[in-house]
Design an enzyme around this catalytic site. Structure first.
Site, PDB file in Angstrom:
ATOM      1  N   GLY A  42     -27.486 -28.812   5.807  1.00 58.20           N
ATOM      2  CA  GLY A  42     -28.750 -29.128   6.768  1.00 58.20           C
ATOM      3  C   GLY A  42     -29.216 -30.510   6.653  1.00 58.20           C
ATOM      4  CG  ASN A  43     -30.829 -32.186   9.703  1.00 59.91           C
ATOM      5  OD1 ASN A  43     -31.907 -32.213  10.158  1.00 59.91           O
ATOM      6  ND2 ASN A  43     -30.013 -31.830  10.329  1.00 59.91           N
ATOM      7  CG  HIS A  44     -35.302 -33.800   4.780  1.00 60.82           C
ATOM      8  ND1 HIS A  44     -35.398 -32.615   4.130  1.00 60.82           N
ATOM      9  CD2 HIS A  44     -34.288 -34.760   4.084  1.00 60.82           C
ATOM     10  CE1 HIS A  44     -34.851 -32.883   2.858  1.00 60.82           C
ATOM     11  NE2 HIS A  44     -34.130 -34.085   2.910  1.00 60.82           N
TER      12      HIS A  44
END
Ligand code: CTP
Length: 209
Positions: free
Chosen positions: A18-20
């Site tokens: 995923g990512n932030h």
């Protein structure tokens, strides 16, 4: 119609890539468009955010493929399409059906490219549709953003530079430059709700003069 948030690409039943992305920019835009009278379809990856305006229909998704399917269903009826999601560019080729146990000192996960949702939709853009994309760049910001504008067939691209203090994923503020075919408009560092208003104003100006 807007996309927002990150996508999560599963590796096994308990892990993902995923990512932030917090989704804040996309949700702020959805609220702003709704306040100005739009019926908003918001397709979002996993976030902690909720919507309060009854004019917003939130469709939660997890993966890029799910986001693409939800967007395809809604795109035809949309006049303005905003691609604010931080879509994972790659996903694991295989999703393990059981939790991967640790073994050995190295683990290799093969990744394959995800669909580029904005670019795919850009290929079937209708004359009366207006497309807005986002770009997060660290170098050659304007040139890279202008290239994405062209390649994805967007009408405008909102550039966030990671070089600006207070801008980007984890902040409530953002500093943007909007790039269009014939020029760029730079804005000051502001709250994301105010940035959303600037973007909506600019879209409105382009649509209605
Ligand atoms: N985007 C998308 N689907 C993807 C990747 C990106 O719809 N699979 C959209 C984003 O929502 C954003 C724009 O495309 O509006 C730019 O995304 P970005 O990740 O900055 O660009 P990429 O083309 O993926 O290029 P790179 O990661 O190499 O900078």
């Amino acid at each position: 119609m807007l996309t927002a948030g990150p996508t999560y690409e599963p590796i096994d039943p308990v892990r993902f890539i995923g990512n932030h992305s917090s989704g804040k920019m996309g949700f702020a835009l959805a609220e702003c468009f709704a306040r100005h009278g739009a019926q908003v379809q918001l397709v979002s990856g996993p976030t902690n955010l909720t919507v309060s305006d009854p004019a917003i229909t939130l469709t939660p998704v997890t993966t890029a493929d799910e986001m693409y399917a939800a967007v395809l269903e809604r795109a035809d009826a949309a006049k303005v399409l905003v691609f604010a999601a931080a879509v994972a560019d790659y996903k694991p080729r295989v999703i393990a059906d059981k939790k991967i146990k640790k073994a050995g000192n190295e683990l290799t996960i093969e990744l394959v490219k995800n669909v580029d949702i904005a670019a795919a939709l850009g290929k079937q853009k209708k004359d009366d549709q207006f497309f807005v994309g986002f770009a997060l760049e660290t170098d050659n910001e304007s040139a890279n953003a202008a290239e994405k504008l062209r390649k994805k067939n967007l009408n405008m691209i909102v550039l966030n530079s990671l070089n600006d203090a207070g801008a980007g994923f984890k902040h409530d503020t953002n500093k943007i430059t909007v790039i269009e075919e014939h020029g760029a408009t730079a804005f000051e560092l502001k709250q994301k709700s105010e940035v959303a208003q600037d973007i909506v104003n600019l879209v409105w100006e382009r649509l209605h003069g």
